[in-house]
Structure formats: C-alpha cells, structure tokens
Design an enzyme around this catalytic site. Structure first.
Site, short mmCIF file in Angstrom:
data_model
loop_
_atom_site.label_atom_id
_atom_site.label_comp_id
_atom_site.label_asym_id
_atom_site.label_seq_id
_atom_site.Cartn_x
_atom_site.Cartn_y
_atom_site.Cartn_z
CG ASP A 94 -2.40 0.47 1.08
OD1 ASP A 94 -2.62 0.84 0.04
OD2 ASP A 94 -3.11 -0.08 2.07
CD GLU A 194 -12.39 0.11 3.01
OE1 GLU A 194 -11.25 0.22 2.38
OE2 GLU A 194 -12.51 0.05 4.32
#
Ligand code: KIV
Length: 276
Positions: A94, A194
């Site tokens: 990430d 998400e």
C-alpha cells in the site's frame, strides 16, 4: 493461459496477469492483508492469491486511530518481511498517504523505491484525483502494476468525516462507477471496492474488464479481501457487518497465555522433559 507462472521452487507464482485471468474464467480471488513474515507464510500455505501489506498496519499493528501517519519506510519494512515469508501469492504494498498524491513523478519515484527495496509485485493507491490517475498511468507504463481503491478510502477520512458506506446515493454511486473506469483506462490491473452497496459492486464488476476486489462491497466482486486480524478475531473493537469471524483468536490467545501464566506461577513450567 495458465493461472500462474512457475518459479524456481516449482511453486505457482500468482501474477497480475493471473489475477486478470481469474476474472475471465470466473475463479474468485482470495485476498488478505499481512504485515509480517509469519502470516505471509501461513497465508501462502493456505493458498491465498493476493496479500496486501495494507497501511491498515497503522491501525492494527501500531494502534493508531487512522492510517495517515504510516510512512514509506514502515511500508517498506513490513513488505520486505511479508515477501520473505511468502512464496506464491501476489504481494501488493500500500502506498502511504502523501507518497503519491502530490505529483505523478513523486508517486513513480516512491513506488519504484518500494518495488526495488521489497521485492513486491505491485502497489496500491487510493482514490481517483487527476494526479492519482496520472500516477497510475506513469507507474503502469514504467512496469509497476497498480491496484486501485475506491469507495471508502481511509486516507481521506478527514475529508469525509466518517467511515460510513459510500455510493449509497445516486450521485456518489455514479461517481464511483465512473472513477472505476478511469482507473481501468489508466492501467490499474484491479480495483479494491470498499464499503459500497452490493448492487453497485455488481454493476462495476460486470462492466469492468479488470478485477474487482471487495471489502464490504457484496458477493458479486471478482474477489474478496479482509484485514486478517479482523477475520481471525484478534481485533476486538472493530465489528462492521462485512467482517466474518472465522476464529476468535483473541480469546484463544488470552486463554493460552493465562494457562502459561498459571503454569509459571505454580512452578508447573518448565517440567523435567522441558529442561536440560
Ligand atoms: O490498508 C488496508 O488494509 C486496505 C484494505 C482494507 C483493502 O486498504
């Protein structure tokens, strides 16, 4: 085309091409986060396809409220450990807050550093601002595969003010749908969705040629990801409805450590066979 390539040890190495192929043949993509070599090894053995070294390490590993203060150095440290412990899964690092949002060139330099120092195979970025889209284009043109992330994007928590579901009204849903296509056109190999309605997850998944990886985005995504400490029940203070608990690790560890404490205090550990 086979789903994976052979590596030196005859293990099937998952690549970004395999991730795309899984969508084509309708095989769901199994993803988890990990932050160290131990879990990298266990998840490899359990045949996880993709391991994300998420900046969620700020929450679960460092005990922070948000992911914002996670640094490039920390992501590199944890990604190196996961790469060392894992074999065939695709390892994605990430990119931390403010390492890719200022200029596309800075994003490229930082992604390059992550790839060179860790040996991971891809990076993940959140959002779809013009700089992020340009950064994805530059990274993919340079040979750095990029996983996008839309819907609830935790690095923008101060802008949104809450962790509520996204895309629950028509305007927001259309924006997320449109942005998913921008990421695909810029060259992302897949996109994390998400906390969005399942129907929106379905619409996006059906209309993209790249894979969607859902977390709280319903069953129609091409794959699913969870934060490992949530799904194995080590996190006790985070219980969104999208997390299924496969284990109560907190309770198991608590009981085991209490037993160890009892044994040490009662002089029941170590015994003869555990001594030299
Ligand atoms: O940081 C992270 O762990 C993530 C996943 C929740 C997708 O972004």
């Amino acid at each position: 085309m086979s789903l994976a390539i052979q590596d030196d040890k005859n293990k099937k190495k998952i690549t970004t091409l395999s991730i795309k192929e899984m969508k084509r043949i309708g095989r769901k993509i199994v993803c988890l986060t990990a932050y160290d070599a131990m879990m990298g090894r266990v998840f490899s053995e359990a045949d996880v396809d993709l391991i994300l070294v998420g900046d969620s390490l700020g929450n679960v590993f460092q005990g922070l409220e948000t992911t914002l203060s996670v640094t490039l150095k920390q992501i590199i440290y944890h990604t190196k450990a996961v790469v060392r412990g894992s074999d065939h899964p695709l390892i994605v690092a990430d990119m931390p807050f403010m390492t890719y949002q200022v200029t596309a060139n800075e994003a490229l330099t930082n992604a390059g550093q992550i790839m060179k120092e860790t040996g991971c195979s891809a990076v993940k970025v959140e959002g779809s601002s013009p700089v992020v889209i340009e950064a994805i284009r530059k990274m993919t043109e340079t040979g750095i595969p990029v996983l996008g992330h839309l819907g609830l994007t935790p690095q923008s928590i101060n802008q949104f003010g809450s962790y509520r579901a996204r895309g629950t009204n028509q305007d927001e849903a259309e924006r997320i749908f449109h942005d998913a296509h921008l990421l695909q056109e810029a060259g992302a190999f897949a996109v994390v969705l998400e906390k969005i309605p399942a129907e929106l997850g379905k619409r996006i998944s059906e209309s993209l040629s790249i894979s969607t990886i859902g977390i709280g985005a319903g069953p129609y995504c091409d794959g699913q990801i969870l934060v490992w400490t949530d799904m194995l029940g080590l996190t006790t203070d985070f219980n969104p409805r999208f997390v299924r608990h496969y284990l109560n690790l907190n309770e198991l560890i608590l009981n085991a450590v209490k037993s160890y404490g009892d044994d040490v205090r009662s002089n029941n550990f170590p015994n003869k066979s555990e001594s030299y």
